[in-house]
Scaffold this motif. Structure first.
Motif, PDB file in Angstrom:
ATOM      1  N   ASN A 193      49.166  48.357  46.404  1.00  0.00           N
ATOM      2  CA  ASN A 193      48.247  48.017  45.315  1.00  0.00           C
ATOM      3  C   ASN A 193      46.814  48.405  45.656  1.00  0.00           C
ATOM      4  N   HIS A 194      46.203  49.233  44.764  1.00  0.00           N
ATOM      5  CA  HIS A 194      44.817  49.694  44.882  1.00  0.00           C
ATOM      6  C   HIS A 194      44.586  50.612  46.093  1.00  0.00           C
ATOM      7  N   GLN A 195      45.661  51.195  46.613  1.00  0.00           N
ATOM      8  CA  GLN A 195      45.524  52.174  47.693  1.00  0.00           C
ATOM      9  C   GLN A 195      45.355  53.579  47.099  1.00  0.00           C
ATOM     10  N   PRO A 196      44.700  54.493  47.822  1.00  0.00           N
ATOM     11  CA  PRO A 196      44.460  55.846  47.303  1.00  0.00           C
ATOM     12  C   PRO A 196      45.764  56.650  47.220  1.00  0.00           C
ATOM     13  N   LEU A 197      45.934  57.363  46.113  1.00  0.00           N
ATOM     14  CA  LEU A 197      47.146  58.152  45.872  1.00  0.00           C
ATOM     15  C   LEU A 197      46.770  59.613  45.641  1.00  0.00           C
ATOM     16  N   LEU A 198      47.505  60.502  46.298  1.00  0.00           N
ATOM     17  CA  LEU A 198      47.350  61.943  46.093  1.00  0.00           C
ATOM     18  C   LEU A 198      48.470  62.410  45.181  1.00  0.00           C
ATOM     19  N   ALA A 199      48.101  63.024  44.051  1.00  0.00           N
ATOM     20  CA  ALA A 199      49.096  63.424  43.052  1.00  0.00           C
ATOM     21  C   ALA A 199      49.330  64.910  43.088  1.00  0.00           C
ATOM     22  N   ASN A 200      50.542  65.292  42.712  1.00  0.00           N
ATOM     23  CA  ASN A 200      50.884  66.699  42.574  1.00  0.00           C
ATOM     24  C   ASN A 200      50.434  67.161  41.202  1.00  0.00           C
ATOM     25  N   ALA A 201      49.452  68.093  41.164  1.00  0.00           N
ATOM     26  CA  ALA A 201      48.855  68.501  39.894  1.00  0.00           C
ATOM     27  C   ALA A 201      49.768  69.375  39.061  1.00  0.00           C
ATOM     28  N   THR A 202      50.914  69.810  39.601  1.00  0.00           N
ATOM     29  CA  THR A 202      51.849  70.609  38.818  1.00  0.00           C
ATOM     30  C   THR A 202      52.788  69.724  38.001  1.00  0.00           C
ATOM     31  N   ASP A 203      52.560  68.422  38.027  1.00  0.00           N
ATOM     32  CA  ASP A 203      53.363  67.474  37.261  1.00  0.00           C
ATOM     33  C   ASP A 203      54.847  67.593  37.587  1.00  0.00           C
ATOM     34  N   ALA A 204      55.159  67.527  38.857  1.00  0.00           N
ATOM     35  CA  ALA A 204      56.551  67.554  39.283  1.00  0.00           C
ATOM     36  C   ALA A 204      57.287  66.370  38.655  1.00  0.00           C
ATOM     37  N   PRO A 205      58.515  66.584  38.166  1.00  0.00           N
ATOM     38  CA  PRO A 205      59.238  65.494  37.495  1.00  0.00           C
ATOM     39  C   PRO A 205      59.369  64.237  38.343  1.00  0.00           C
ATOM     40  N   TYR A 206      59.590  64.397  39.667  1.00  0.00           N
ATOM     41  CA  TYR A 206      59.761  63.197  40.500  1.00  0.00           C
ATOM     42  C   TYR A 206      58.478  62.376  40.557  1.00  0.00           C
ATOM     43  N   PHE A 207      57.324  63.034  40.407  1.00  0.00           N
ATOM     44  CA  PHE A 207      56.076  62.270  40.459  1.00  0.00           C
ATOM     45  C   PHE A 207      55.946  61.373  39.228  1.00  0.00           C
ATOM     46  N   GLN A 208      56.375  61.857  38.081  1.00  0.00           N
ATOM     47  CA  GLN A 208      56.352  61.020  36.889  1.00  0.00           C
ATOM     48  C   GLN A 208      57.292  59.824  37.058  1.00  0.00           C
ATOM     49  N   LYS A 209      58.449  60.051  37.689  1.00  0.00           N
ATOM     50  CA  LYS A 209      59.373  58.948  37.960  1.00  0.00           C
ATOM     51  C   LYS A 209      58.741  57.944  38.933  1.00  0.00           C
ATOM     52  N   LEU A 210      57.995  58.461  39.898  1.00  0.00           N
ATOM     53  CA  LEU A 210      57.337  57.588  40.863  1.00  0.00           C
ATOM     54  C   LEU A 210      56.307  56.701  40.171  1.00  0.00           C
ATOM     55  N   MET A 211      55.543  57.274  39.256  1.00  0.00           N
ATOM     56  CA  MET A 211      54.538  56.486  38.537  1.00  0.00           C
ATOM     57  C   MET A 211      55.213  55.394  37.710  1.00  0.00           C
ATOM     58  N   ASN A 212      56.364  55.710  37.107  1.00  0.00           N
ATOM     59  CA  ASN A 212      57.097  54.699  36.344  1.00  0.00           C
ATOM     60  C   ASN A 212      57.591  53.584  37.267  1.00  0.00           C
ATOM     61  N   TRP A 213      58.065  53.973  38.447  1.00  0.00           N
ATOM     62  CA  TRP A 213      58.539  52.977  39.413  1.00  0.00           C
ATOM     63  C   TRP A 213      57.400  52.054  39.853  1.00  0.00           C
ATOM     64  N   LEU A 214      56.216  52.622  40.082  1.00  0.00           N
ATOM     65  CA  LEU A 214      55.059  51.810  40.460  1.00  0.00           C
ATOM     66  C   LEU A 214      54.716  50.804  39.362  1.00  0.00           C
ATOM     67  N   THR A 215      54.797  51.255  38.114  1.00  0.00           N
ATOM     68  CA  THR A 215      54.499  50.360  36.996  1.00  0.00           C
ATOM     69  C   THR A 215      55.495  49.206  36.942  1.00  0.00           C
ATOM     70  N   SER A 217      57.153  48.042  39.364  1.00  0.00           N
ATOM     71  CA  SER A 217      56.949  47.209  40.557  1.00  0.00           C
ATOM     72  C   SER A 217      55.622  46.460  40.522  1.00  0.00           C
ATOM     73  N   ASN A 218      54.890  46.566  39.395  1.00  0.00           N
ATOM     74  CA  ASN A 218      53.597  45.894  39.240  1.00  0.00           C
ATOM     75  C   ASN A 218      52.596  46.333  40.305  1.00  0.00           C
ATOM     76  N   VAL A 219      52.630  47.616  40.617  1.00  0.00           N
ATOM     77  CA  VAL A 219      51.705  48.183  41.593  1.00  0.00           C
ATOM     78  C   VAL A 219      50.793  49.175  40.887  1.00  0.00           C
ATOM     79  N   ARG A 220      49.517  49.071  41.154  1.00  0.00           N
ATOM     80  CA  ARG A 220      48.545  49.999  40.570  1.00  0.00           C
ATOM     81  C   ARG A 220      47.803  50.695  41.715  1.00  0.00           C
ATOM     82  N   MET A 221      48.050  52.003  41.860  1.00  0.00           N
ATOM     83  CA  MET A 221      47.372  52.763  42.909  1.00  0.00           C
ATOM     84  C   MET A 221      46.196  53.526  42.301  1.00  0.00           C
ATOM     85  N   ASP A 222      45.230  53.870  43.143  1.00  0.00           N
ATOM     86  CA  ASP A 222      44.035  54.579  42.681  1.00  0.00           C
ATOM     87  C   ASP A 222      44.222  56.077  42.910  1.00  0.00           C
ATOM     88  N   LEU A 223      44.303  56.836  41.831  1.00  0.00           N
ATOM     89  CA  LEU A 223      44.477  58.280  41.920  1.00  0.00           C
ATOM     90  C   LEU A 223      43.169  58.920  42.376  1.00  0.00           C
TER      91      LEU A 223
END
Length: 298
Positions: A193-215, A217-223
């Motif tokens: 929660n509130h930790q820095p997150l490095l995102a893949n700017a090519t919008d890899a499908p697994y990254f979108q799944k990861l963001m859904n999982w974080l939501t 799990s009630n976790v909000r990371m700082d992009l």
């Protein structure tokens, strides 16, 4: 010059190497007068003088040097082709033109291509990276033999133009610099929660799944950054700039190569990879090796 006469180009090339028409005529088994006439015809077609005379020796002009540089490449390739055609079909190099989506991690891409490189014959690989949409267009134009991607093409495109071959899949793990990884392992995933997150700017499908999982799990990371290069994002993570995601299948290589540590795997998030071809029945030996080399989830 609408059409280049390759025979005249070859005569010029031999003359340029031998330095005189007399020597070139002996090599080509042509009369010097005939060879001289062919050279004059070629000079007329290219629109300029190719040689000047210095002390009874032919010296290339600036235009001649330019034409010779192209001729060197052309006849080097024709010589290579001649040698290749003399080989038995099974001994000839196999050309494989493969497209790899930029969002696929480079280590994974190498693993996907490896079955083709292990064939019992020499493989000349032409590997291109880019957007999946652009690579599929090249596949349609027959510029590529296969496209490796982490996203399923649109249904219409699949049914009308391409065949999809599921390859391997992997769960996703989160990584960070050692100090940050050690701190975030306790109370995972709440520790994110509130930790820095490095995102893949090519919008890899697994990254979108990861963001859904974080939501969920009630976790909000700082992009803090979006990085479209799978190697560069790991360098950022190694320098302590944030947490990044990568397939669990390559965690040992990621940790060793980039000096980071795994925080934890996220088993609810997977990365599925596909090979896309123009036809369900694959004729290319290298593409067949790729499609049959990965059929079990990791």
């Amino acid at each position: 010059m609408d059409q280049l006469n390759l025979r005249h180009l070859y005569y010029f090339w031999v003359i340029s190497r031998e330095g005189s028409i007399a020597k070139a005529s002996e090599l080509l088994d042509l009369a010097p007068q005939t060879l001289s006439g062919q050279l004059a015809t070629f000079e007329e077609s290219v629109g300029g003088q190719l040689f000047s005379r210095e002390r009874r020796r032919l010296v290339l002009t600036e235009l001649g040097q330019l034409v010779q540089s192209y001729a060197n490449d052309i006849f080097a390739l024709t010589g290579e082709l001649s040698e290749t055609l003399r080989l038995a079909p099974a001994d000839r190099p196999l050309r494989l033109a493969a497209g790899v989506s930029a969002s696929i991690h480079k280590l994974i891409a190498f693993q996907l291509l490896q079955p083709a490189l292990k064939l019992n014959r020499r493989v000349n690989l032409d590997c291109r990276t880019g957007r999946a949409e652009d690579l599929l267009l090249s596949l349609k134009r027959k510029e590529l033999d296969v496209v490796l991607t982490d996203r399923m093409p649109q249904t219409e495109a699949v049914t009308d133009r391409f065949a999809v071959h599921p390859l391997t899949s992997s769960t996703i793990s989160l990584f960070a610099a050692p100090e940050m990884a050690g701190r975030l392992r306790d109370d995972f995933p709440a520790s994110l929660n509130h930790q820095p997150l490095l995102a893949n700017a090519t919008d890899a499908p697994y990254f979108q799944k990861l963001m859904n999982w974080l939501t969920i799990s009630n976790v909000r990371m700082d992009l803090v950054a979006r990085v479209d290069d799978s190697a560069l994002i790991k360098v950022f993570g190694r320098e302590g700039l944030g947490v990044f995601a990568a397939p669990t299948a390559i965690k040992e290589e990621v940790c060793r190569q980039y000096q980071v540590e795994e925080i934890a795997p996220v088993k609810a998030v997977t990365d599925q990879l596909y090979a896309i071809t123009r036809s369900r029945k694959v004729a290319h030996e290298g593409v067949r090796a790729i499609c049959s080399g990965f059929d079990q989830p990791r």
